[in-house]
Design a protein around this motif. Structure first.
Motif, short mmCIF file in Angstrom:
data_model
loop_
_atom_site.label_atom_id
_atom_site.label_comp_id
_atom_site.label_asym_id
_atom_site.label_seq_id
_atom_site.Cartn_x
_atom_site.Cartn_y
_atom_site.Cartn_z
N ASN A 161 0.83 -1.21 0.00
CA ASN A 161 0.00 0.00 0.00
C ASN A 161 0.86 1.26 0.00
O ASN A 161 0.54 2.24 -0.69
CB ASN A 161 -0.93 0.00 1.21
N LYS B 36 1.24 6.56 -6.97
CA LYS B 36 0.09 7.38 -7.38
C LYS B 36 0.42 8.86 -7.26
O LYS B 36 0.10 9.66 -8.14
CB LYS B 36 -1.12 7.03 -6.52
N ARG B 37 1.09 9.22 -6.15
CA ARG B 37 1.46 10.63 -5.96
C ARG B 37 2.48 11.07 -7.01
O ARG B 37 2.40 12.19 -7.53
CB ARG B 37 2.00 10.82 -4.54
N LEU C 204 3.95 11.37 1.93
CA LEU C 204 2.87 12.11 1.27
C LEU C 204 2.97 13.59 1.60
O LEU C 204 2.66 14.45 0.78
CB LEU C 204 1.51 11.55 1.68
N GLN D 69 0.62 4.00 -2.98
CA GLN D 69 0.25 5.39 -2.70
C GLN D 69 1.32 6.36 -3.20
O GLN D 69 1.00 7.41 -3.76
CB GLN D 69 0.05 5.57 -1.19
N LEU E 199 4.41 6.58 5.34
CA LEU E 199 3.51 7.00 4.26
C LEU E 199 3.05 8.43 4.48
O LEU E 199 3.02 9.24 3.54
CB LEU E 199 2.31 6.05 4.18
#
Length: 345
Positions: free
Chosen positions: A148, A155-156, A288, A152, A284
């Motif tokens: 995950n 995706k960013r 992010l 993530q 994460l």
């Protein structure tokens, strides 16, 4: 472009995770080894030897890094991505293999419990089963968490790429077209140099932001690898003891003592694996939030664009003036020729 410190850290982390050796194992870093070239292989081998011997990288290796012009050095970003991807793939595969082995071992212990007639042996095997089940649950959760995190972050990165395409590439193309049209192509080369300098500089800033993410993730995955390897070894010890227990000549007390001793190696497993999962969630959130670094870079690029546009305006004006002067000179030459013609016999 030379290897950056984060890229070297990725290499070192990969090596320490056991994912690189002087002759890599099949399937690990697949395709990367041959692409490194002789210089790259020398560097990796040197790092491997340094990690084995516990010594600093030799001066000649440092010189190789400094002077190398091989393909992978010139493409540091791609090289770092390959290393990070290979490390992630190896760690993920390790987690899957461990989880699959646990499932098989759990099924085998259940079958053994049904076969054993000794109450003491049966209880010892049930204790072993509980230990395996506790590890299994947290390994599966950790496997999902690690994947995950990567999903993530990917995706960013895709979102960053889309934003860069819109705010940088399209803007630069529009500016170049503007100069082309207003100077009849004469100012394009000069404008291209200015735009290239801006884009290359900010691409470097963005790469630095993403490198920090890669190093943090690789550091975390290396820790996952270390912890999982430790409990995989402890699980193997327990499985070996379970097999001993099922032998007819093994007494019930010896069985119980052996299982109890083997379980000590797994006792802290569920807690440690859960802590790794929580650590991954924190990582994460931090990565992010690293959008702050990327966002700041994009904002600074936006602030600098008007200055670049003014430089391009100056190019346009300069060429317009040159064209205007050239036109005036041509008109004067034409007028002189007409006067000369009129004054003739």
């Amino acid at each position: 472009m030379h290897l950056t410190k984060p890229t070297l850290l990725l290499l070192a982390l990969t090596i320490s995770a056991g994912c690189v050796s002087a002759t890599p194992h099949p399937g690990l870093l697949e395709g990367l080894w041959d692409e490194l070239g002789q210089t790259g292989q020398t560097i990796v081998s040197g790092l491997v030897e340094a990690s084995k011997n516990g010594t600093a990288i030799a001066e000649d290796l440092a010189d190789s890094l400094k002077n190398s012009t091989s393909k992978f050095v010139e493409q540091t970003a791609q090289f770092a991505d390959q290393i990070a991807s290979a490390l992630h793939a190896a760690v993920s595969q390790g987690l899957r293999d461990f989880a699959d082995a646990l499932q098989a071992n759990i099924a085998a212990v259940r079958a053994a419990i049904a076969r054993v007639s000794s109450r003491v042996k049966r209880q010892a095997l049930q204790d072993a089963l509980a230990g395996l089940q506790g590890i299994n649950a947290t390994v599966r959760d950790l496997e999902i968490a690690v994947q995950n995190i990567t999903d993530q972050l990917e995706k960013r990165k895709e979102q960053y790429a889309e934003e860069i395409q819109l705010t940088w590439n399209d803007w630069a193309a529009a500016q170049l077209e503007r100069v082309d049209q207003e100077t009849n192509g004469d100012g394009v080369e000069e404008a291209q140099e200015i735009l290239n300098e801006l884009e290359n500089r900010y691409a470097g800033y963005l790469h630095s932001c993403l490198e920090e993410q890669q190093v943090r993730l690789a550091t975390y995955e290396q820790e996952v690898h270390t912890v999982v390897a430790r409990y995989q070894s402890a699980t193997n010890d327990l499985v070996a003891q379970i097999e001993v227990c099922q032998k007819f000549l093994t007494g019930p007390i010896s069985c119980r003592i052996g299982i109890k001793k083997a379980l000590r190696g797994l006792q802290a497993g569920p807690r440690d694996l859960l802590n790794l999962k929580l650590q991954g969630l924190k990582l994460l959130a931090i990565n992010l939030d690293e959008a702050g670094c990327v966002g700041q870079t994009l904002a600074e690029h936006a602030l600098e664009r008007p200055s670049v546009e003014r430089q391009l305006d100056e190019i346009i004006e300069r060429y317009k003036e040159q064209n205007s002067t050239s036109s005036s000179e041509n008109e004067d030459d034409s007028s002189s020729e007409e006067e000369t013609t009129s004054a003739g016999p």
